[in-house]
Design an enzyme around this catalytic site. Structure first.
Site, PDB file in Angstrom:
ATOM      1  N   ARG A  11       0.832  -1.203   0.000  1.00 59.44           N
ATOM      2  CA  ARG A  11       0.000   0.000   0.000  1.00 59.44           C
ATOM      3  C   ARG A  11       0.870   1.258   0.000  1.00 59.44           C
ATOM      4  NH1 ARG A  11      -3.650  -0.328   5.129  1.00 59.44           N
ATOM      5  NH2 ARG A  11      -1.675  -0.958   6.041  1.00 59.44           N
ATOM      6  N   ASN A  60       7.043 -10.951   8.292  1.00 62.31           N
ATOM      7  CA  ASN A  60       7.113  -9.797   9.187  1.00 62.31           C
ATOM      8  C   ASN A  60       8.577  -9.399   9.318  1.00 62.31           C
ATOM      9  OD1 ASN A  60       7.072  -7.959  11.265  1.00 62.31           O
ATOM     10  ND2 ASN A  60       6.381  -9.399  12.834  1.00 62.31           N
ATOM     11  N   VAL A  61       8.935  -8.222   8.800  1.00 56.10           N
ATOM     12  CA  VAL A  61      10.348  -7.813   8.793  1.00 56.10           C
ATOM     13  C   VAL A  61      10.936  -7.735  10.196  1.00 56.10           C
ATOM     14  CG1 VAL A  61      10.147  -6.543   6.619  1.00 56.10           C
ATOM     15  CG2 VAL A  61       9.830  -5.315   8.797  1.00 56.10           C
ATOM     16  N   SER A 141      12.042   9.368   7.409  1.00 57.07           N
ATOM     17  CA  SER A 141      10.961  10.326   7.622  1.00 57.07           C
ATOM     18  C   SER A 141      11.547  11.656   8.050  1.00 57.07           C
ATOM     19  CB  SER A 141      10.007   9.824   8.706  1.00 57.07           C
ATOM     20  OG  SER A 141       9.106  10.836   9.105  1.00 57.07           O
ATOM     21  N   TYR A 154       8.884   6.764  16.822  1.00 54.65           N
ATOM     22  CA  TYR A 154       9.043   6.769  15.364  1.00 54.65           C
ATOM     23  C   TYR A 154      10.273   7.589  14.968  1.00 54.65           C
ATOM     24  CZ  TYR A 154       7.340   6.922  10.483  1.00 54.65           C
ATOM     25  OH  TYR A 154       7.195   6.793   9.117  1.00 54.65           O
ATOM     26  N   LYS A 158      13.514   5.960  13.014  1.00 56.03           N
ATOM     27  CA  LYS A 158      13.955   6.450  11.710  1.00 56.03           C
ATOM     28  C   LYS A 158      15.331   7.102  11.789  1.00 56.03           C
ATOM     29  CE  LYS A 158      10.324   5.172   9.314  1.00 56.03           C
ATOM     30  NZ  LYS A 158      10.443   4.080   8.331  1.00 56.03           N
ATOM     31  N   ILE A 187       2.852  12.967   3.197  1.00 57.40           N
ATOM     32  CA  ILE A 187       2.503  12.361   1.910  1.00 57.40           C
ATOM     33  C   ILE A 187       1.102  11.765   2.029  1.00 57.40           C
ATOM     34  CG2 ILE A 187       3.199  10.680   0.141  1.00 57.40           C
ATOM     35  CD1 ILE A 187       5.344  12.836   0.645  1.00 57.40           C
TER      36      ILE A 187
END
Length: 243
Positions: A11, A60-61, A141, A154, A158, A187
């Site tokens: 996605r 699943n990474v 990000s 997060y 990142k 985005i």
């Protein structure tokens, strides 16, 4: 068969990247997904509608055993295939103020982005070194570059990938392997659908959210032969949000 792997490819930005790599660089695309098989099949159908090829690959990474088993099984089934491009795109957000952040909200975000980078990239790195060509592109990000309130987990995940990008680039540059990071701002994707776009646009000099296709165009350039002298970079694509 020359292949590109896109984690979290079912996605959003991942899907757009899968499409561009297939259409513009003629890669056979491995579309990784964790749970949403229907969305992964939709991405594959979009590729096949343009005459491109690909396949879906579930793992699943964040789980190293699951990741290695899936990639090893695929490699055994496809001995002639050469993976040239790795796009570490999979990521999750569990936003909230740090003082109320649960241990699971902290660790799950780091596991997917940072541990996921290790699990996938480490599986392929010796193969890339032997074939003396590779493109590793990590989707980070704006949060990992400048930090975002309510996203300490997060931002940390990142930012960790940013550091890994710069260090790994130094280790593998002599073998014609580039390692770069792409740092999107706001985005249009499922991840930003709940955000107050009207308010956030006021922060963005370009006065709009970006498109997944615009991020994919940048990734496609970095995956191409044209970008061979660019490595260890973090390229921001954010409408000037913090300049």
């Amino acid at each position: 068969m020359k292949c590109a792997l896109v984690t979290g490819g079912s996605r959003g930005i991942g899907r757009a990247i899968c499409q561009k790599l297939a259409e513009e660089l003629n890669y056979h695309v491995l579309i990784n997904y964790q749970g949403n098989k229907d969305a992964a099949l939709e991405t594959l159908a979009l590729l096949e509608a343009t005459g491109a090829t690909g396949e879906i690959l579930q793992f699943n990474v964040a789980d190293i055993q699951e990741t290695q088993a899936a990639l090893q099984n695929w490699s055994v089934r496809n001995p002639e295939a050469v993976v040239e491009v790795i796009i570490n795109n999979a990521g999750i957000a569990r936003d909230g103020l740090f003082m109320w952040m649960s241990p699971d909200d902290w660790s799950s975000v780091l596991q997917v982005s940072l541990q996921g980078f290790y699990n996938v990239t480490n599986f392929f790195i010796q193969k890339l070194l032997r074939q003396r060509f590779g493109r590793i592109i990590n989707i980070v990000s704006v949060s990992g570059v400048k930090g975002t309130a309510g996203q300490v987990n997060y931002s940390a995940a990142k930012a960790g990938v940013v550091g890994a990008t710069k260090a790994l680039a130094l280790e593998v540059a002599k073998r014609n392997i580039t390692v770069n990071a792409v740092a999107p701002g706001f985005i249009h994707t499922d991840m930003t659908a709940e955000m107050d776009e009207g308010e956030l646009v006021k922060l963005i000099p370009a006065n709009r959210f970006g498109k997944a296709e615009e991020v994919a165009d940048l990734v496609c350039f970095l995956a191409s032969k044209k970008s061979g002298y660019i490595t260890g970079e973090v390229i921001n694509i954010n409408g000037g949000i913090y300049s």
